[in-house]
Scaffold this motif. Structure first.
Motif, PDB file in Angstrom:
ATOM      1  N   TYR A   1       0.831  -1.209   0.000  1.00 47.44           N
ATOM      2  CA  TYR A   1       0.000   0.000   0.000  1.00 47.44           C
ATOM      3  C   TYR A   1       0.865   1.259   0.000  1.00 47.44           C
ATOM      4  CZ  TYR A   1      -2.870   3.666   2.140  1.00 47.44           C
ATOM      5  OH  TYR A   1      -3.504   4.838   2.418  1.00 47.44           O
ATOM      6  N   GLY A   2       0.506   2.198  -0.859  1.00 45.35           N
ATOM      7  CA  GLY A   2       1.198   3.478  -0.868  1.00 45.35           C
ATOM      8  C   GLY A   2       0.214   4.612  -1.072  1.00 45.35           C
ATOM      9  N   TYR A   3       0.569   5.798  -0.588  1.00 39.47           N
ATOM     10  CA  TYR A   3      -0.307   6.965  -0.717  1.00 39.47           C
ATOM     11  C   TYR A   3       0.498   8.110  -1.324  1.00 39.47           C
ATOM     12  CZ  TYR A   3       1.970   7.100   3.765  1.00 39.47           C
ATOM     13  OH  TYR A   3       2.930   7.004   4.744  1.00 39.47           O
TER      14      TYR A   3
ATOM     15  N   ILE B   1       7.762  -2.250  -0.718  1.00 40.55           N
ATOM     16  CA  ILE B   1       7.544  -2.332   0.728  1.00 40.55           C
ATOM     17  C   ILE B   1       6.853  -3.650   1.097  1.00 40.55           C
ATOM     18  CG2 ILE B   1       7.518   0.157   1.048  1.00 40.55           C
ATOM     19  CD1 ILE B   1       4.471  -0.032   1.199  1.00 40.55           C
ATOM     20  N   ALA B   2       6.784  -3.913   2.395  1.00 42.26           N
ATOM     21  CA  ALA B   2       6.262  -5.200   2.860  1.00 42.26           C
ATOM     22  C   ALA B   2       4.753  -5.283   2.662  1.00 42.26           C
ATOM     23  CB  ALA B   2       6.587  -5.362   4.342  1.00 42.26           C
TER      24      ALA B   2
ATOM     25  N   ASP C   1       0.915  -6.031   3.542  1.00 41.00           N
ATOM     26  CA  ASP C   1       0.066  -6.069   4.731  1.00 41.00           C
ATOM     27  C   ASP C   1      -1.336  -6.337   4.190  1.00 41.00           C
ATOM     28  OD1 ASP C   1      -1.589  -5.602   6.861  1.00 41.00           O
ATOM     29  OD2 ASP C   1      -0.461  -3.867   7.605  1.00 41.00           O
TER      30      ASP C   1
END
Lengths: 472, 446
Positions: B64-66, B91-92, B94
């Motif tokens: 997830y990214g924003y 990134i990891a 989730d």
């Protein structure tokens, strides 16, 4: 291609167009105008539940046009840097003046050479999230390994790089590239049914080199210490008492108690409690207070301020005398003095205002132990979260996350979660001892006067003979 | 303009899909603002701006990214979203980072909530300037003790559109008009206490344009000659304009993120009666004509009328999809919309019957708090310590202002000492909190 030319290319403008915009801005009779272009890229990476599982990037781009007429300001900004949109913004800002007598744009352009106050040795634009992740993972692991009471860790790396192009009606053309990085951590511990939290952070104008091997260890040690002490801490009995402010982050006292009241906009308006004290003694001659924008890589440092004025080291109080206010161009003109390089703004969306940079008190001659030993019943404080001030009344506050009682000259029980309140001029007069250990605190300090601005603060340990402490 | 932001959002979703995102959400906001301020009866500042931002949330196989940008031309946006997707993949994962359950999303037409005034574009700069000058005339040189005045007229138009790859789309549009005044007065000892007041409305015609300056002046003059009082237990009356300060720690503690991180003094307290049995904190998001009303939150979750505190019992947490999944619960809503507090489970409408005057009379003596000066509260314990400004009163009559005092305690203990509530929340706020009176609160002074 010069640095200035490269930066103008980023914003798609030429020298002639900059002059044209200044001409439009001054078309209604303004005294002065400036243009502030900004392109900012910021990144953040979050650790939660022992995983680096949140990331973000944010781009902000635009330019602001300011016109000054007397003490009045017209301001407009646009996120679209076509001449049509910028001219429209310039006309809007120009409306602060109504004489209709247009001033000419500058005939000559000068590009002053400013001394470098920061540089990203390893710029952020070549660094991926993957390069940042190990710092947060190590920080998380160190904290969990250090104490079995740790239940949660929240970690964050925020970095940014901002490119600035500035031009004004005096013909000054200046460009800058401003890096910033902050690493922050919060730790939550549980023990015998109680939950406590603590935080720690570091922030500098640096590049990737900031994420050194030592940083996770330093932050882990600090946050564990700040959180674990809370289990033993209690609220003290409230009321007036002597307070020894520990070195470093106690600079929040200066920021709130006198820093804001020295900002010259409040003084030219006559609303600061210090507005008629210039050149007068306001405290002990042992006290000198500085606002400094020149400390290399400091969070509050600037090469030049957001009005194109070179960064400076300004003595606000010199040997007890109120030596200088913190000026922007408007207040400097009002006081018939030179600006001090304090005209700063959050972004192109805001007009500049007099703002602090790194505010600190110089060292005195005492030892911290002597200050503590001189107090029969009082408080020692060294960890803070936030503060506030009422500029005119002079009442300031800061919130103490942790500290210690002083009983018969010795640090005894830990204390926590108390607000301390005082009056700026009185608190300055009540500083009765200054230690020889002045240091700058490099936490993520952000000032919120109308708009946000990165600052820092520092202090030697000082003894204030009387402050009002919140408590039972 | 609305069509433009819809296009940007739809294009961004398409680009995210092409960049390999399994799901995404995008929102675009356009904000138009202007203000005129008058200091000491001279035009001091004029401000005008239009800004826009595209917000983007990317979901890639649990990652997830924003992201956000105000650079939305085709080429730059495509490059930005491509890079954002690549960054998110680093990134990891989730697996609790997903779009909300479809059945909980807002569907259908957004009805009129009375938040947009179509006259917004008709108000001329001259009218705006005149309102600021009229406010200034109420106070400039009206009292020799007043040393500085600053009056401002401001307005804004915020347009927002959001959509996601599950088919959700929603939009909102809100205007805001305000008049504010600040006054500084000089005391005999050289202190210069200041005071302010503001009026705001979503409709230009219902903005209270007169009287704001006069109230600010009266409040500044009332602060002259303050006294520091002895530390001790005092009854505390909180003025309605600042009473939300003691509600805020409750709302923060009910937030799913704080609860999941064990950083809330209300964790594991759902269904427990921790507040007075007559206390109700309500969220009424669909009421017409209130600033906080909305049909969906920032995830698109449909808002619903609910009691957060019901007869003293904690009835709901604020849970977005992520925190709800972490806690093994159903999502509610990310945070408050239109919040209201009462002692009888009724939403305040009409003319108030119990105002500050009645509360002071019934209370007898104590400290009326009209402003806070710093301070904070511990999210894990609820312990707080705030600097305060206000007045000492006896027999319901204000005797003198106070200075350099703190109020200290614990949020739960404070709320259990609540004795009186008015029904007079200040309009124009998202949180409608009336005048409140608490018994025997610790104040620190001399």
């Amino acid at each position: 291609m010069s640095n200035a030319e490269r930066t103008m290319e980023i914003f798609g403008v030429t020298e002639e167009e900059l002059k044209k915009l200044i001409s439009v801005a001054l078309s209604s009779g303004g005294d002065y105008a400036d243009l502030y272009f900004e392109h900012s890229i910021s990144n953040e990476l979050n650790l939660r539940d022992s995983e680096v599982n949140g990331a973000g990037t944010h781009i902000d781009y635009g330019m602001g046009i300011r016109v000054i007429k007397g003490e009045g300001t017209g301001y407009a900004y646009t996120e679209i840097t076509t001449m049509k949109e910028m001219e429209r913004a310039a006309k809007t800002a120009a409306a602060i003046a109504t004489s209709g007598v247009a001033k000419s744009p500058p005939a000559e352009i000068s590009t002053p050479l400013f001394k470098e106050r920061y540089k990203a040795e390893i710029p952020w634009d070549g660094i991926s999230f993957a390069d940042r992740i190990p710092t947060l993972v190590e920080l998380n692991n160190l904290i969990f390994q250090s104490d079995k009471r740790v239940k949660k860790v929240l970690g964050k790396i925020s970095d940014s790089n901002t490119k600035i192009l500035f031009f004004n009606s005096l013909g000054i053309l200046a460009v800058d590239e401003r890096p910033m990085v902050s690493v922050a951590v919060t730790c939550i511990m549980q023990h015998k049914g109680k939950t406590e939290n603590g935080s720690s952070s570091r922030s500098f104008r640096k590049g990737y080199e900031m994420l050194s091997k030592n940083l996770p260890q330093e932050l882990a040690r600090e946050v564990i210490s700040r959180t674990s002490i809370q289990f033993e801490a209690k609220r003290p009995k409230g009321g007036e008492m002597p307070v020894v402010m520990g070195a470093g982050s106690s600079g929040i006292l200066l920021h709130e108690a006198i820093g804001h009241a020295f900002e010259a906009d409040f003084n030219r308006m006559g609303t600061s409690i210090f507005s008629d004290k210039l050149g007068k003694r306001i405290c002990s001659e042992e006290i000198s207070v500085v606002d400094d924008g020149t400390i290399y890589a400091n969070r509050g440092s600037i090469t030049f301020d957001d009005e194109g004025v070179v960064s400076q080291k300004t003595y606000m109080v010199k040997e007890g005398i109120l030596n200088s206010y913190l000026h922007d161009r408007i207040s400097a003109d009002f006081y018939k003095t030179l600006p001090t390089g304090n005209g700063r703004r959050e972004s192109f969306r805001f007009m500049p205002l007099p703002r602090m940079r790194a505010t600190y008190m110089e060292s005195g001659k005492s030892k911290e132990e002597e200050l503590i030993a001189s107090v029969k019943n009082g408080l020692y404080v060294n960890n803070f979260s936030n503060g506030q001030v009422q500029i005119g009344a002079g009442d300031f506050t800061f919130f103490v996350k942790s500290g210690y009682l002083i009983e018969n000259g010795k640090l005894t029980s830990p204390v926590k979660d108390i607000n301390i309140i005082g009056n700026g001029p009185e608190a300055l007069r009540d500083i009765v001892g200054i230690a020889d250990n002045s240091i700058i605190d490099n936490g993520t300090w952000t000032c919120g006067k109308e708009q946000y601005c990165a600052v820092s603060c520092g202090m030697p340990s000082v003894l204030v003979s009387k402050l009002t402490v919140g408590g039972n | 303009m609305e069509e433009n932001i819809k296009n940007i959002v739809d294009r961004a979703l398409e680009m995210a899909k092409n960049a390999g995102c399994s799901d995404s959400r995008a929102g675009a906001e356009i904000s138009v603002q202007s203000s005129f301020s008058v200091r000491n009866n001279m035009l001091d500042r004029l401000n005008s701006s239009t800004g826009s931002t595209l917000f983007l949330q990317l979901f890639i196989d649990g990652r997830y990214g924003y992201y956000s940008t105000n650079r939305t031309d085709e080429k730059e946006l495509k490059e930005f979203i491509g890079k954002a997707a690549e960054a998110t993949k680093l990134i990891a994962p989730d697996h609790d980072r997903i779009l909300p359950p479809k059945e909980l999303l807002f569907k259908g037409e957004t009805k009129d909530l009375g938040q947009f005034d179509p006259s917004y574009n008709q108000i001329t700069p001259e009218e705006k300037r005149e309102i600021a000058f009229q406010c200034s005339k109420e106070i400039f040189e009206k009292d020799p003790r007043i040393i500085s005045t600053n009056c401002e007229y401001g307005d804004s138009l915020e347009s927002y559109y959001m959509a996601d790859t599950q088919g959700f789309c929603g939009e909102s549009k809100q205007t805001s008009f305000s008049v504010s005044a600040e006054c500084s007065a000089i005391d005999r000892d050289g202190a210069k206490p200041e005071a302010w007041w503001y009026e705001s409305s979503m409709n230009f015609s219902s903005l209270e344009k007169e009287g704001c300056g006069k109230i600010a002046m009266e409040r500044a003059l009332a602060r002259l000659g303050p006294r520091k009082m002895k530390s001790g237990l005092y009854n505390m009356v909180l003025e309605n304009s600042v009473a939300s300060r003691v509600v805020s720690p409750i709302i923060s503690a009910l937030n799913g993120s704080a609860i999941h991180q064990n950083n809330s003094f209300l964790a594991d307290k759902l269904g427990m009666k921790l507040f007075p049995e007559n206390l109700y904190i309500m969220d009424r998001p669909h009421l017409y004509g209130y600033e906080g009303s909305r049909f969906f939150d920032s995830e698109g979750l449909e808002t619903k009328s609910m009691n957060i505190i019901d007869g003293g019992v904690i009835q709901n947490y604020y849970l977005n999809t992520y925190n709800a999944r972490k806690l093994g619960m159903e999502p509610t809503i990310e945070g408050p919309s239109l919040l209201s507090l009462s002692l009888n489970n009724t939403f305040p409408t009409g003319i108030p019957k119990v105002t500050q005057k009645e509360v002071l009379n019934e209370c007898g003596k104590g400290i009326l708090v009209t402003g806070f000066n710093g301070g904070n509260s511990n999210s894990a314990s609820g312990d707080f310590s705030f600097g305060v400004q206000g007045f000492y009163f006896e027999n319901g009559i204000i005797l003198h202002p106070i200075k350099e005092m703190n109020v200290t305690g614990n949020i739960l203990e404070l709320w259990n000492s609540l004795k009186i509530s008015g029904d007079d929340p200040k309009r124009g706020s998202r949180w409608l909190i009336p005048t409140l009176m608490f018994e025997s609160v610790t104040f620190n002074g001399n």
